[in-house]
Structures are given as C-alpha cells and as structure tokens.
Write an enzyme that holds these catalytic residues in place. Structure first.
Site, PDB file in Angstrom:
ATOM      1  N   TRP A 134       5.514  33.592  20.436  1.00 28.50           N
ATOM      2  CA  TRP A 134       6.602  32.613  20.538  1.00 28.50           C
ATOM      3  C   TRP A 134       6.137  31.414  21.369  1.00 28.50           C
ATOM      4  CZ3 TRP A 134      10.740  32.487  24.714  1.00 28.50           C
ATOM      5  CH2 TRP A 134      11.723  31.526  24.414  1.00 28.50           C
ATOM      6  N   ASP A 214       9.125  42.098  25.170  1.00 28.46           N
ATOM      7  CA  ASP A 214      10.148  41.075  24.996  1.00 28.46           C
ATOM      8  C   ASP A 214      10.985  41.432  23.763  1.00 28.46           C
ATOM      9  OD1 ASP A 214      11.585  38.759  25.347  1.00 28.46           O
ATOM     10  OD2 ASP A 214      10.093  37.448  24.411  1.00 28.46           O
ATOM     11  N   LYS A 249      20.710  36.329  19.904  1.00 25.53           N
ATOM     12  CA  LYS A 249      20.748  36.465  18.444  1.00 25.53           C
ATOM     13  C   LYS A 249      21.622  37.633  18.010  1.00 25.53           C
ATOM     14  CE  LYS A 249      17.384  33.871  19.576  1.00 25.53           C
ATOM     15  NZ  LYS A 249      16.393  32.914  19.275  1.00 25.53           N
TER      16      LYS A 249
HETATM   17  C1  LMR Z   1      13.140  30.320  18.219  1.00 23.95           C
HETATM   18  O1  LMR Z   1      12.047  30.865  18.361  1.00 23.95           O
HETATM   19  O2  LMR Z   1      13.360  29.469  17.344  1.00 23.95           O
HETATM   20  C2  LMR Z   1      14.270  30.703  19.121  1.00 23.95           C
HETATM   21  O3  LMR Z   1      13.894  31.734  19.958  1.00 23.95           O
HETATM   22  C3  LMR Z   1      14.867  29.562  19.833  1.00 23.95           C
HETATM   23  C4  LMR Z   1      14.012  29.059  20.928  1.00 23.95           C
HETATM   24  O4  LMR Z   1      14.514  28.955  22.052  1.00 23.95           O
HETATM   25  O5  LMR Z   1      12.855  28.734  20.705  1.00 23.95           O
END
Ligand code: LMR
Length: 401
Positions: A134, A214, A249
């Site tokens: 992420w 996570d 979410k």
């Molecule tokens: C995403 O990955 O799009 C979501 O988790 C929103 C974010 O805060 O990045």
C-alpha cells in the site's frame, strides 16, 4: 539544511491515491468511471452507510449525553470488541489474555502507533514489506524513522512469489519486522495461500522476526473467519505480534476514522507494559481518539441484532465484489480472446493490478474517462455492471490489443 523560511520548502508531490478523488470530481465527462481510491461502492455507484451503522446512529443521541473526554481507551467496550473481532471465536480467542488493544483514528492511526512503538522498542529494526505494498506504508514508517525493505511478493506474470519471498526474508535479522497484509492484499488482491501463510509463519518463528499484520479489508475476501485464518494461526505461534485494524471499509466508516492497534505479548504483564507505550505515543500524537465512530462500531459489534445485520450486509458486499470480478474477467476474456485476465477471479477484495503502464493509466483516463491508480491498480467496486464491455474495450484500446 536549515531553510530561512518555511515557505522555502518545495511543494510535495500529490498523493498518488488521494489526488484521484479531486481529478475524478473535476471531470465533467458523462459515464466517467472511478476505479481509484479503495472505497466500496454499490450498484448505483454510491458508498452507502451500512444499515447496522444507520441504526447505531439513532442510538447514539441517547447514549452520548456529553462530549467530555472519555480517555485514551475511547468509547467503553470498543477496544475489547475490536480485539474480539481480530482474534475471532476459535483457537486464537485464547490469546486474548496476553493481548491489549487501543483505539486509533483509522488504520493509519494504528500503523502510526505501530511505528512509534517500534521506534521505542526496536529502533534498529528493518521493516520488511511486500513489493508492492500500500502506497502509504512506506511514508508512515519513514515518518517514524524506519527504513523499509521489500520482499518479492507478486508479479503480473507469475502471481504470488512465495519462494522469492521466503528467500528474501531469510536475509532478515532477528528482531526485524515483517509487515503482512491480513487479507485482500492492497494493491494486488493476491493473498497468501494457506500453505504460504504456514511457510512464512515457520520462517518468522524460526528467525525470531516480529509479525506486523495490517488488516484493512476484513470480511471482503472469503469470509470473516477465512480472511484472518492465516494471520490468527501465525500470531498464535508468535511470542509477540502487532495487528493494525481498520473499520473504514468493512463498516463503511471511512471519514469517522475508526481503527485499532492490538499488541500480543508473551505475558499479560508484558502486554500491559507495552500498552503504556502505545498509549503514550497516542497521547503525543492526538491525545485521545475520536469516539463517535468507535461508538457506532461498538454497537454494531456488541448488539446481537446489529451484529447480524452488519455481518449479513458485509457478506452481500463480498458477494457483489466477487460478482464484479467474474464480470470483468468475462468481458476482458471475450475482448482479448484469452485467459490473460483470469487472475481477477482468483484474487480477493477490492483490488487487482491490471497489466497497465503509467502511460496506459493516463490514456485510460484521457481517452476513456476511466480512473485507475498510477500503478495499474483498479478498485473492482467502481466498475458498473453494465459497463463491463466498455471497460474491456477501453483496456484493449490502451494496451493496443
Ligand atoms: C486505498 O488504498 O485506496 C485506500 O486505503 C485509501 C487510502 O487511504 O489510500
């Protein structure tokens, strides 16, 4: 370097995910499609307030008679309920006595506290994260002073890279931290298989690494228990573990900022001592957590009727995501005349990565008003059911098929 004025700071680049929100809103083309930021969307394209949360809203007016501080553990009962959800009702529930949970503003707040805790207790550790991971993981841990190193995890041609992942983690030093996604891997949608969880867990235990799991999409993969089975089995074997959890979410509480950090210690006493550090780090960051969303989540978790409604609605969301995956795979399969996109039905949760370059993603936006993340990640929930063929044609157009 000391700048004379703060105004001399160079502007930061736009956040790769959040900038999509503004760009999409400003786009006036009819039929535009937002596959950017990871929010759930229903068939009408809306991100609804879940029924259990709506009912809980109505109850809060009676329950909340003051806005006075509630203290660092937030809404009474929330942290314990979150811990119960993380551990489940199977074998891992037995870990509860040596686990402590603290509410945080969203999953990001939990990650930040994880970083602050590591800064206090493991300042020299490296944080090993999947390649890719992420987009906000690295900045959060960098802000806490940590270097992030990557283990191979996924590539578009081979899918999950278990052997390379294990080989890379062999290079970790005792005490290093292994960041794993509990389920619905972001950005790839490619989760560790049961066998891969076991192999990674064996390695983590053997090399005395610290698992940091996570969990941001619990319930959106295969089901409430299945989604966390790998994580629970891992932490049941680990002397210590950290879990960061987001309700954004799976309860649709995005802007209410509801999350939790759970620390599992070797003993109840050690966990309690670590909790004082987590609470101190929270005090230095936001002092006390926002409790409105916690109250909503607590009611949805603890009132049997609301919990049933929540679990049922989440199951419906999960089924919808699976249906959209199947629809997209079918449309792309027909358009390309092969099974190149078959991975869509194997992967879990809201995300998958299409084989798109940055230029392809720009072309998708410019020529077709379809917005994806720069790395080719799409949020499957943003695909309108009646636009699958148009979507497939657009993908074919930009990749030149
Ligand atoms: C995403 O990955 O799009 C979501 O988790 C929103 C974010 O805060 O990045």
């Amino acid at each position: 370097m000391i700048l004379k004025r703060l105004g001399d700071l160079a502007a930061q680049p736009a956040d790769p995910l959040l900038s999509i929100i503004g760009a999409f809103r400003a786009d006036e083309r009819p039929g535009k499609i937002d596959l950017g930021v990871g929010v759930y969307k229903d068939a009408s394209g809306a991100t609804p307030i879940m029924q259990a949360i709506r009912s809980a809203h109505g109850r809060i007016a009676d329950l909340e008679t003051s806005k006075v501080y509630l203290g660092p553990k937030g809404w009474p009962g929330f942290a314990e309920a979150a811990k119960g959800l993380i551990l489940g009702e199977g074998e891992a529930a037995g870990l509860s006595g040596r686990a402590v949970a603290t509410p945080t503003p969203g999953g990001c707040g939990a990650l930040r506290l994880a970083g602050e805790l590591l800064r206090r207790g493991r300042p020299d550790a490296k944080i090993w994260a999947s390649d890719p991971t992420w987009a906000n993981h690295k900045p959060i841990f960098a802000a806490c002073g940590f270097e992030m190193v990557h283990y191979p995890y996924f590539d578009r041609d081979n899918g999950l890279l278990v052997e390379p992942m294990l080989a890379a983690l062999e290079g970790a030093a005792p005490g290093d931290v292994v960041l794993l996604h509990g389920c619905c891997h972001n950005p790839t949608g490619e989760d560790l298989t049961h066998e891969a969880w076991s192999a990674v867990s064996d390695l983590i235990i053997r090399k005395d690494l610290l698992p940091l799991v996570d969990v941001a999409y619990h319930g959106l993969g295969d089901g409430m228990d299945k989604d966390l089975a790998g994580m629970r089995a891992l932490i049941a074997r680990a002397p210590e573990a950290i879990v960061t959890y987001s309700f954004s979410k799976n309860m649709g509480l995005y802007r209410d900022r509801v999350g939790a950090i759970m620390f599992l210690g070797q003993t109840k006493e050690e966990a309690a001592a670590v909790d004082t550090h987590i609470l101190a780090a929270a005090r230095q960051s936001w002092s006390m957590p926002p409790t409105y969303g916690e109250a909503l989540a607590y009611l949805a978790l603890s009132e049997p009727a609301l919990r049933t409604a929540w679990i049922d609605e989440l199951a419906g969301m999960r089924a919808r995501v699976a249906g959209l995956r199947a629809g997209a795979a079918r449309a792309l399969g027909e358009r390309f005349g092969n099974d190149r996109f078959g991975f869509l039905t194997r992967q879990k949760g809201m995300f998958s990565m299409l084989p798109l370059s940055r230029d392809d993603v720009s072309a998708l936006r410019d020529r077709h008003a379809i917005y994806a993340a720069p790395d080719g990640r799409i949020n499957i929930c943003g695909l309108p059911e009646d636009a699958m063929d148009r979507f497939a044609a657009a993908v074919a157009d930009v990749v030149g098929a």
